[in-house]
Motif scaffolding. Structure first.
Motif, PDB file in Angstrom:
ATOM      1  N   SER A 223       0.294  -1.200   0.711  1.00 37.99           N
ATOM      2  CA  SER A 223      -0.116  -0.182  -0.113  1.00 37.99           C
ATOM      3  C   SER A 223       0.916   1.650  -0.119  1.00 37.99           C
ATOM      4  O   SER A 223       0.647   2.387  -0.612  1.00 37.99           O
ATOM      5  CB  SER A 223      -0.878  -0.215   1.119  1.00 37.99           C
ATOM      6  N   PHE A 365     -16.409   4.688 -10.398  1.00 36.26           N
ATOM      7  CA  PHE A 365     -16.515   5.128  -9.163  1.00 36.26           C
ATOM      8  C   PHE A 365     -16.621   4.878  -8.362  1.00 36.26           C
ATOM      9  O   PHE A 365     -16.457   4.988  -6.911  1.00 36.26           O
ATOM     10  CB  PHE A 365     -14.653   4.475  -9.226  1.00 36.26           C
ATOM     11  N   ASN A 368     -14.250   7.411  -5.808  1.00 43.51           N
ATOM     12  CA  ASN A 368     -13.730   6.963  -4.197  1.00 43.51           C
ATOM     13  C   ASN A 368     -12.457   6.531  -4.698  1.00 43.51           C
ATOM     14  O   ASN A 368     -12.074   5.841  -5.299  1.00 43.51           O
ATOM     15  CB  ASN A 368     -14.989   5.772  -3.776  1.00 43.51           C
ATOM     16  N   ASN A 371     -11.083   3.347  -3.287  1.00 46.38           N
ATOM     17  CA  ASN A 371     -11.021   2.055  -4.161  1.00 46.38           C
ATOM     18  C   ASN A 371      -9.932   2.058  -5.456  1.00 46.38           C
ATOM     19  O   ASN A 371      -9.761   1.156  -6.373  1.00 46.38           O
ATOM     20  CB  ASN A 371     -12.548   2.099  -5.032  1.00 46.38           C
ATOM     21  N   PRO A 374      -5.308   1.009  -5.250  1.00 42.90           N
ATOM     22  CA  PRO A 374      -4.342  -0.310  -5.196  1.00 42.90           C
ATOM     23  C   PRO A 374      -4.754  -1.109  -7.002  1.00 42.90           C
ATOM     24  O   PRO A 374      -3.828  -1.464  -7.469  1.00 42.90           O
ATOM     25  CB  PRO A 374      -5.746  -1.456  -4.968  1.00 42.90           C
ATOM     26  N   LEU A 375      -5.605  -0.709  -8.071  1.00 37.96           N
ATOM     27  CA  LEU A 375      -5.888  -0.501  -9.363  1.00 37.96           C
ATOM     28  C   LEU A 375      -4.754   0.185  -9.966  1.00 37.96           C
ATOM     29  O   LEU A 375      -4.323   0.005 -10.640  1.00 37.96           O
ATOM     30  CB  LEU A 375      -7.047  -0.673  -9.937  1.00 37.96           C
ATOM     31  N   LYS A 428      -4.775  -7.977  -2.415  1.00 35.96           N
ATOM     32  CA  LYS A 428      -6.482  -7.020  -2.943  1.00 35.96           C
ATOM     33  C   LYS A 428      -7.211  -7.100  -3.960  1.00 35.96           C
ATOM     34  O   LYS A 428      -7.210  -6.355  -4.401  1.00 35.96           O
ATOM     35  CB  LYS A 428      -5.589  -5.354  -2.058  1.00 35.96           C
ATOM     36  N   GLU A 430      -9.407  -8.435  -4.661  1.00 33.32           N
ATOM     37  CA  GLU A 430     -11.530  -7.906  -4.735  1.00 33.32           C
ATOM     38  C   GLU A 430     -10.878  -6.465  -4.943  1.00 33.32           C
ATOM     39  O   GLU A 430     -12.084  -5.932  -5.924  1.00 33.32           O
ATOM     40  CB  GLU A 430     -11.787  -8.120  -3.850  1.00 33.32           C
ATOM     41  N   LYS A 431     -10.162  -6.005  -5.256  1.00 33.19           N
ATOM     42  CA  LYS A 431      -9.972  -4.759  -6.210  1.00 33.19           C
ATOM     43  C   LYS A 431      -9.014  -4.369  -6.941  1.00 33.19           C
ATOM     44  O   LYS A 431      -9.028  -3.469  -7.810  1.00 33.19           O
ATOM     45  CB  LYS A 431      -9.425  -3.590  -5.332  1.00 33.19           C
ATOM     46  N   VAL A 432      -8.597  -5.989  -7.537  1.00 31.15           N
ATOM     47  CA  VAL A 432      -7.690  -5.547  -8.933  1.00 31.15           C
ATOM     48  C   VAL A 432      -7.344  -6.542  -9.582  1.00 31.15           C
ATOM     49  O   VAL A 432      -6.824  -6.988 -10.512  1.00 31.15           O
ATOM     50  CB  VAL A 432      -6.186  -5.807  -7.973  1.00 31.15           C
TER      51      VAL A 432
END
Length: 609
Positions: A223, A365, A368, A371, A374-375, A428, A430-432
C-alpha cells in the motif's frame, strides 16, 4: 461560432517550426512530470496506516520500517530509470524496453498497463484533490464526483493549449506544495524536539502487537508503494525536454527522487510521532496540519496546495499518455489519429481521449480514491516489473562496460516489483482482479488494430515497376440518381457528360403515375441522356438502386468497365434548415461507400437564401 469558442479556450494555432519552443526546461519538467509522484506523498503514508489500522494504533510504529523499504525501492527505481533514459532517449519507457528485449507482447502488456495507469493517474489525482477540498469544507462532500469532473475538463483544456503554457501555469502550485510540506515537516519536528506533543500519542518502537503477521506487513508495504506511482513518467516523456533531452531528463528524475524521498519520510515519521490515525472524513495531511499549526491560515494554505498538486498531478498523465499513445500508434497498435499534432502542437487526440476516459472512471467508481488506488498501483508495477526484466535481458545480451553493477540494480528492482505485484494480487484481489480482464482485452485490441493496418498496407502496396502511362483506361459508365428535374440535377448531368459518353439517369418511383410523369418531363427536357425508371414496390430507394448498379456491373464485367455514381446534393444556407429536408442523398452515399466497389462523386448546390 464554434471556431471562436475553440480559439478562446485553446488559443491560436502554432506553426510547425515553433515545436522547439514547446520543449520543457528542467524546472518546468519537474513540475509537470513529477507532480504525480510528489502528490502521492498526500496519500501514500495514509495507505500504510490504513493497512495497519486493523491492529489498532499500537501497530503504527511498523510504518517506520515499512517506509524504509519503500525508500529502498524508490532508490532502485530512480537508478534503474536513469539507465532506461540513457538507453532509450527516444522515450517510450517500459513499452520500448519490454518490446525490444522481451518481445512485442510483453511490450504491449507494458504499454497497455501504462495507458490504464495514466487514465488512473488522472482519476486518482483529481479524486484525491477533491477529497482534500472536502476535508477543509465538509459541506462540499456530497458533490465530490461533480467537482472532479469539472476539474478534469479544466485540466484537459489547459493541456490542449500546449505543453509549455500548461507547465508555466501549473509549476507554481507544485513548488508551493513542496514548500508547504517542507514547513510542515520542519515545524512538526520542532514541536517534537521542544516537547509540544505528549509521548503517549504513539506507541514506542518495538512494542509487541497482538495479531501482527507477515501478511499484514506485506499488505501495508504494498500500500505504501502507491507513493511511487508516477516515477516512470519522465522516461516516457524524454522528447518533451530541451536538448540535451536525455541528460536533462535524468537530472530531473534524480531531483524528483530526492524530493519525494524526503517528503515521504518526513510525513511518515510525523504521522507516527503525532499519533495520527486514518479517518474517512479527514486526510492524514489535514490532521497533521491541524496538529502542527491549528486550523489557521497556514493550515488552509497546506490544504489548498495539497488539493492543487493532487489535482494537477493529473498533468503527469496528460503529459505522458499522448506520447505513449503516439509510440503505440506509430507501431500500428493504436489508431493513426494519435500520431497527429493539434493546433497547439500537442497530441490533442491523446489528450481528449485521456480526459474522457478518466471522467468515465471517476463516475464508475463514484470518485472513491480508496477503490482506485490499488488498481492504480497494479497498473504501475506491471510496467515497473517488465522494464526491470527487459533491462536485465539487455545487460546480459550486450554486456557493456560496468554491466554487472547495472544488472544488480535492475535485478534488485525486478525482484521487489514482482514481490509487490504478488502481494497486491494476494491481499487486494477483490480490488485488482479486473486488471486480469483489462490486459488481455487491450492486448487483443492492439493486435486487431495491427492486423488491420497490415492488411490495409498489403492492399495499398503498389508495384511501381508497372508504369501508370502503360495502363489502358477502361470505359467509364456514369450513373446519376435523380428525384426530379431541378437545377442541381442539371449540374450533375452536365458534369456526368464531361466524364463519359455513357451516362445513365436513374429515377426510382413509388407509383406508375409518378414514373410516367417523369418519363414525359425527361423526354421534353431533351438531355441526350438515357433515363432508366424503376418502380419500387416497398418505397425503398437503396435496394432498387443497389440492384441496378449490380446489374450494370455484371453486364460489363467482361469489359472491366468502371462505374461512377454522381450524386446531386443541395445544402441549405443555415444548418438548422437542413433538418427540414430528408437526408436520402446522405444515406445513399453512406450505403454505396460501404457496400459497392465504385467511384462516388457528389455535386453540391448551395442555397443562397
Amino acid at each position: 461560432m464554434l471556431n471562436k469558442i475553440k480559439r478562446i479556450l485553446i488559443g491560436k494555432p502554432l506553426k510547425s517550426y515553433e515545436l522547439q519552443g514547446q520543449k520543457l526546461n528542467k524546472l518546468k519538467a519537474l513540475a509537470i512530470l513529477s507532480s504525480d509522484a510528489l502528490s502521492s506523498v498526500a496519500y501514500g503514508p495514509e495507505q500504510i496506516l490504513t493497512a495497519l489500522a486493523v491492529l489498532g494504533v499500537i501497530a503504527f510504529w511498523y510504518s517506520l520500517p515499512i517506509a524504509v523499504g519503500v525508500l529502498i525501492l524508490l532508490s532502485v527505481l530512480i537508478l534503474s530509470y536513469r539507465q532506461i533514459i540513457h538507453s532509450y532517449p527516444q522515450g517510450g519507457g517500459a513499452y520500448m524496453v519490454a518490446k525490444e528485449n522481451l518481445g512485442t507482447n510483453f511490450g504491449l502488456i507494458a504499454g497497455g498497463s501504462l495507458l490504464i495507469d495514466y487514465i488512473l493517474t488522472v482519476a486518482v489525482s483529481v479524486s484525491a484533490g477533491t477529497d482534500a477540498i472536502t476535508s477543509a469544507f465538509p459541506e462540499l462532500y456530497p458533490y465530490n464526483v461533480l467537482i472532479s469532473i469539472i476539474i478534469v475538463i479544466i485540466i484537459t483544456i489547459l493541456n490542449l493549449r500546449g505543453l509549455t503554457e500548461s507547465a508555466t501555469v501549473l509549476a507554481y502550485p507544485v513548488y508551493l506544495f513542496v514548500i508547504a510540506l517542507a514547513f510542515l515537516i520542519l515545524f512538526g519536528f520542532y514541536h517534537v524536539l521542544t516537547g509540544h506533543i505528549p509521548e503517549s500519542t504513539h506507541a514506542s518502537i518495538g512494542t509487541p502487537v497482538m495479531g501482527i503477521s507477515l501478511f499484514i506487513l506485506l499488505k501495508a508495504f504494498s500500500s505504501g508503494c502507491s507513493a511511487l506511482t508516477g516515477v516512470e513518467a519522465i522516461s516516457n516523456a524524454i522528447p518533451s525536454f530541451k536538448e540535451p533531452s536525455a541528460k536533462n531528463a535524468a537530472r530531473t528524475l534524480t531531483l524528483m527522487g530526492c524530493i519525494l524521498g524526503a517528503l515521504f519520510t518526513g510525513i511518515v515519521i510525523l504521522a507516527y510521532l503525532y499519533g495520527v490515525t486514518p479517518s474517512a472524513s479527514q486526510t492524514v495531511l489535514s490532521q497533521l496540519g491541524a496538529e502542527v499549526f491549528g486550523r489557521n491560515g497556514f493550515y488552509f494554505f497546506i490544504q489548498g496546495t495539497t488539493a492543487l498538486i493532487l489535482i494537477l498531478a493529473a498533468n503527469t498523465g496528460f503529459s505522458a499518455f499522448p506520447l505513449l499513445a503516439f509510440n503505440l500508434a506509430k507501431d500500428k497498435f493504436l489508431p493513426r489519429p494519435f500520431t497527429t499534432r493539434g493546433d497547439r502542437l500537442g497530441y490533442s487526440n491523446g489528450i481528449l481521449t485521456l480526459g474522457v476516459a478518466s471522467i468515465i472512471l471517476i463516475v464508475l467508481f463514484g470518485g472513491n480514491t480508496g477503490n482506485l488506488i490499488p488498481l492504480y498501483a497494479v497498473g504501475v508495477f506491471i510496467p515497473f516489473s517488465l522494464s526491470q526484466t527487459g533491462m536485465i535481458v539487455k545487460w546480459v545480451r550486450q554486456r557493456p562496460k560496468g554491466w554487472l553493477t547495472k544488472l544488480a540494480i535492475n535485478l534488485s528492482g525486478a525482484l521487489i516489483c514482482y514481490l509487490i505485484l504478488i502481494i497486491f494480487f494476494v491481499t487486494k484481489f477483490e480490488k485488482v482482479w479486473i486488471s486480469l480482464i483489462f490486459l488481455p482485452v487491450i492486448l487483443a485490441i492492439f493486435h486487431r488494430i495491427h492486423k488491420h493496418y497490415n492488411a490495409v498496407g498489403e492492399q495499398l502496396r503498389l508495384d511501381v515497376s508497372k508504369k501508370l502511362r502503360d495502363i489502358d483506361m477502361k470505359e467509364n459508365i456514369v450513373i446519376v440518381p435523380i428525384s426530379g428535374i431541378t437545377t442541381v440535377v442539371e449540374q450533375s448531368i452536365l458534369y456526368a457528360k464531361s466524364l463519359s459518353d455513357n451516362v445513365i439517369a436513374v429515377y426510382i418511383g413509388f407509383s406508375q403515375e409518378a414514373i410516367e410523369q417523369m418519363e414525359k418531363e425527361w423526354e421534353a427536357w431533351d438531355t441526350g441522356v438515357r433515363l432508366v425508371t424503376i418502380h419500387s414496390l416497398y418505397r425503398s430507394i437503396l435496394r432498387p438502386l443497389s440492384k441496378f448498379i449490380d446489374t450494370i456491373k455484371y453486364k460489363t464485367e467482361s469489359s472491366q468497365a468502371r462505374i461512377t455514381v454522381v450524386m446531386p446534393q443541395f445544402y441549405t444556407k443555415k444548418w438548422w434548415e437542413g433538418l427540414l429536408h430528408n437526408q436520402s442523398g446522405t444515406l445513399i452515399r453512406a450505403y454505396l461507400v460501404r457496400t459497392k466497389d465504385i467511384a462516388l462523386t457528389t455535386i453540391p448546390y448551395r442555397f443562397k437564401k
